[in-house]
Design an enzyme around this catalytic site. Sequence first.
Site, PDB file in Angstrom:
ATOM      1  N   ASP A  34      27.273   3.946  10.507  1.00 60.65           N
ATOM      2  CA  ASP A  34      26.309   3.637  11.203  1.00 60.65           C
ATOM      3  C   ASP A  34      25.378   4.729  11.756  1.00 60.65           C
ATOM      4  OD1 ASP A  34      24.181   1.751  12.074  1.00 60.65           O
ATOM      5  OD2 ASP A  34      25.289   1.449  13.719  1.00 60.65           O
ATOM      6  N   CYS A  72      25.676 -18.020   0.978  1.00 60.97           N
ATOM      7  CA  CYS A  72      25.727 -18.744   2.106  1.00 60.97           C
ATOM      8  C   CYS A  72      25.510 -20.244   1.799  1.00 60.97           C
ATOM      9  CB  CYS A  72      24.216 -18.191   2.994  1.00 60.97           C
ATOM     10  SG  CYS A  72      23.930 -18.992   4.418  1.00 60.97           S
ATOM     11  N   CYS A  92      23.323 -23.842   5.528  1.00 65.56           N
ATOM     12  CA  CYS A  92      23.164 -25.080   6.309  1.00 65.56           C
ATOM     13  C   CYS A  92      22.102 -24.833   7.602  1.00 65.56           C
ATOM     14  CB  CYS A  92      24.276 -25.083   7.144  1.00 65.56           C
ATOM     15  SG  CYS A  92      24.836 -23.735   8.531  1.00 65.56           S
ATOM     16  N   CYS A 115      22.011 -21.029  11.989  1.00 61.06           N
ATOM     17  CA  CYS A 115      21.500 -19.747  12.578  1.00 61.06           C
ATOM     18  C   CYS A 115      20.186 -19.886  12.899  1.00 61.06           C
ATOM     19  CB  CYS A 115      21.995 -18.637  11.781  1.00 61.06           C
ATOM     20  SG  CYS A 115      21.464 -18.605   9.969  1.00 61.06           S
ATOM     21  N   CYS A 131      18.665 -19.774  16.546  1.00 60.62           N
ATOM     22  CA  CYS A 131      18.474 -18.189  17.045  1.00 60.62           C
ATOM     23  C   CYS A 131      17.295 -18.216  18.312  1.00 60.62           C
ATOM     24  CB  CYS A 131      17.485 -17.529  15.730  1.00 60.62           C
ATOM     25  SG  CYS A 131      16.891 -15.841  16.519  1.00 60.62           S
ATOM     26  N   CYS A 133      23.442 -10.068  21.255  1.00 58.78           N
ATOM     27  CA  CYS A 133      23.190 -11.677  21.165  1.00 58.78           C
ATOM     28  C   CYS A 133      23.986 -11.906  19.882  1.00 58.78           C
ATOM     29  CB  CYS A 133      21.713 -12.080  20.866  1.00 58.78           C
ATOM     30  SG  CYS A 133      21.696 -13.802  20.835  1.00 58.78           S
TER      31      CYS A 133
END
Length: 303
Positions: A126, A180, A183, A186, A190, A232
Amino acid sequence: MTSQEIKQLLHDAGAYTAGVAEACPVDDDAMERYAGWLGSGAHGEMHYLENHAELRRDPAKLLEGARSVISCAFNYYYPITRSADEPRWAMYALGTDYHEVVRRRLESVATCITQLTGAACRVCVDSAPILEHYWAVKAGIGFMGLNRQLIIPDAGTHFFLGEILTTLPLEADTPSTGSCLGCRRCITACPGKALSAGSPLDATRCLSYLTIEHRGDFPVGHTPLGTHVYGCDTCQSVCPHNSHPPISNIPEFAPRPEILALTREEILRMTQPDFSRIFTHSAIKRTKLAGLIRNALHMGKHT
């Protein structure tokens, strides 16, 4: 030295999984998507993401003669219990700074590769301009979810990524073809509505961006923080791929009780010496004391 032998070394160093991709220029469509995201301004004030486009495109520019990209995932998940009104911290930040932990573990493997083969290596955690999610998918260790997180099959999203670039030619793994579940949990959950099915992440609406990367006062009409004080995890906590996450075997990532015990009032009274002591070797230092106090002031407020 084979890919399998290197993967065993990485496993011994704490990696949950690892994969290998050929070090070649990034696909044009991936670079176009990245450039389009930057062009939309959805990265907010993270202007460093605009730099070094050619380095992001070609790993051989990060390490001359690079032949392989070894993508690695390190599990940071530890179960924690907290009350509804406690300050909420992103789980990844509750232990020792992952930059230090993952780099140290990858450097040990990179050193071994060089000693045994003579190949040059460069470790990225990173920090270097490299498209980590892209290479993780190419190396076959996971696929991207609607929450813009890398999802590792049967394990979920609670992982740090790191890479070893090397001049050693290695057998590449098959790129991930998983997908994915779609669904949309998320997207619905959010807090800032930063996610959508057909568009990239709008970081300017994301609580992680606001509480960590944004500097100064929050913009008018910003996403209410609720009890979030640093980061978060909502898009991860609602993801069905995280219904049974494996627990980390890396002790440095265990949550620090002193951080979990902090109240909003204690954060508001915090001095610079307190901040430096409590968050030594912690990723939370990124927000700086002023940012943390700003976040605590806005906890529970509505705009």
